[in-house]
Motif scaffolding. Sequence first.
Motif, short mmCIF file in Angstrom:
data_model
loop_
_atom_site.label_atom_id
_atom_site.label_comp_id
_atom_site.label_asym_id
_atom_site.label_seq_id
_atom_site.Cartn_x
_atom_site.Cartn_y
_atom_site.Cartn_z
N LYS A 26 0.68 -1.22 0.00
CA LYS A 26 0.09 -0.10 -0.18
C LYS A 26 0.58 0.81 -0.11
CE LYS A 26 -3.76 0.85 2.44
NZ LYS A 26 -4.72 1.68 2.33
N SER A 129 -8.01 -1.20 3.99
CA SER A 129 -8.97 -0.06 2.39
C SER A 129 -7.40 -0.73 1.22
CB SER A 129 -9.35 0.28 2.07
OG SER A 129 -8.21 1.64 2.36
N ASN A 131 -6.23 0.39 -1.66
CA ASN A 131 -5.62 1.40 -2.32
C ASN A 131 -4.13 1.57 -1.47
OD1 ASN A 131 -8.01 2.25 0.01
ND2 ASN A 131 -6.58 3.56 0.17
N SER A 137 -10.95 5.19 -1.25
CA SER A 137 -11.04 3.12 -1.46
C SER A 137 -11.45 2.46 -2.60
CB SER A 137 -12.36 2.46 0.14
OG SER A 137 -10.87 3.32 1.18
MG MG Z 1 -7.79 3.57 3.64
#
Ligand code: MG
Length: 341
Positions: A26, A129, A131, A137
């Motif tokens: 991420k 999330s 992303n 998200s």
């Molecule tokens: Mg998030």
Amino acid sequence: MPTETVYGLAGMAFDETALARIFKTKERPQFDPLILHMTSQILGGPPFFAGLVQAHLIDLQRLGPAARVQAERLLRTFWPGPLTVVLPKRERVPDLATSGLDTVALRMPRHPVAQALINAAGQPLAAPSANRFGKMSPTSAQDVMEELGDRIDFILDGGPTDIGLESTIIEIAPEGGITLLRAGGLPIEKIEAIAAAPVQVGQTVAARAEGSGIKAPGGLPSHYAPQKILMRLPAPVSRLKTLADFWNPAESLPEHLGLLTFSRDLGSVQRAFAHLTGRKVTAVGLSTRSDDTEAARNFFSALRALDRSEASLLFVEPCMQSGGLWDAIADRIRRASSQRG
Ligand code: MG
Ligand code: TXA
């Protein structure tokens, strides 16, 4: 994995390698803790609060009687569902998952695919999330593909997510006070009705972000941001009279504008904004019936559609309603558009 809120990037919560890989994938800073996702099966069935204690996830010693009662009530009522609860953690929870905090964020998703994956893993799954850090998200498998497709092994396609906004995060203090850390898929009024107590809003996030270290980066401005600049209009398009109401006429305006609107009539608001600006306008609507559930479900996908469109500058109407999911929608608009324009 799909959840009922947004897609999550899942890894085994007790596997430090998996946790480290979540942060790397991420590009997430180490100070931003993860949510641990569990199921009824993992906790040995209801009551879930007792299950968390028995699984050595939370520290009962650091929760007074009032806090225990609140946690029990809220978990019994809202799990599985879009509520994340922050409670004092036990040593069993890796520091990497909680960024060294002495509390842990816990959630029980109600999506059947998430539940099946957690049960197959046989332990809670840490899942932010899915992303890249600071971005929107994902609410579909395609969104995850765009965000992380080149970095992850599998995407479980559970179709578009039902709620469309992240879970509501609350912290329950040792004395039983409840603080909202992030507005989300569960309206505050519903929490207050069950807790029979007011939920303190925002204070903790702001105070902690300022002071002793950040508690919920999802509470920081400039989060959930599209690629393009998103500017908040001061009023709904129908109430704007001239361009000068929201734009410095001395500055040039791009040829093609995007508009995220709450209006029920997409065609007329698109024409009105084109007339006001003298520009080409791509308008995307959040709800044709002023429905907060529908607007929440569409929110991130609508912003992504505008990000992909020909428009080079995006505008969003202010959210004029409150209560229900409107507050979470207004919150995401503020964060997606702050520090911009
Ligand atoms: Mg998030
Ligand atoms: O709906 C959701 O909650 C989704 C799905 C996948 O479950 N997950 C999600 O995770 O939104 P994430 O990592 O994007 O956001 C989690 C937020 C972060 O802002 C983090 O700072 C906060 O939860 N958080 C985690 N642990 C915390 C703690 N111990 N104290 C305060 N905030 C915490």
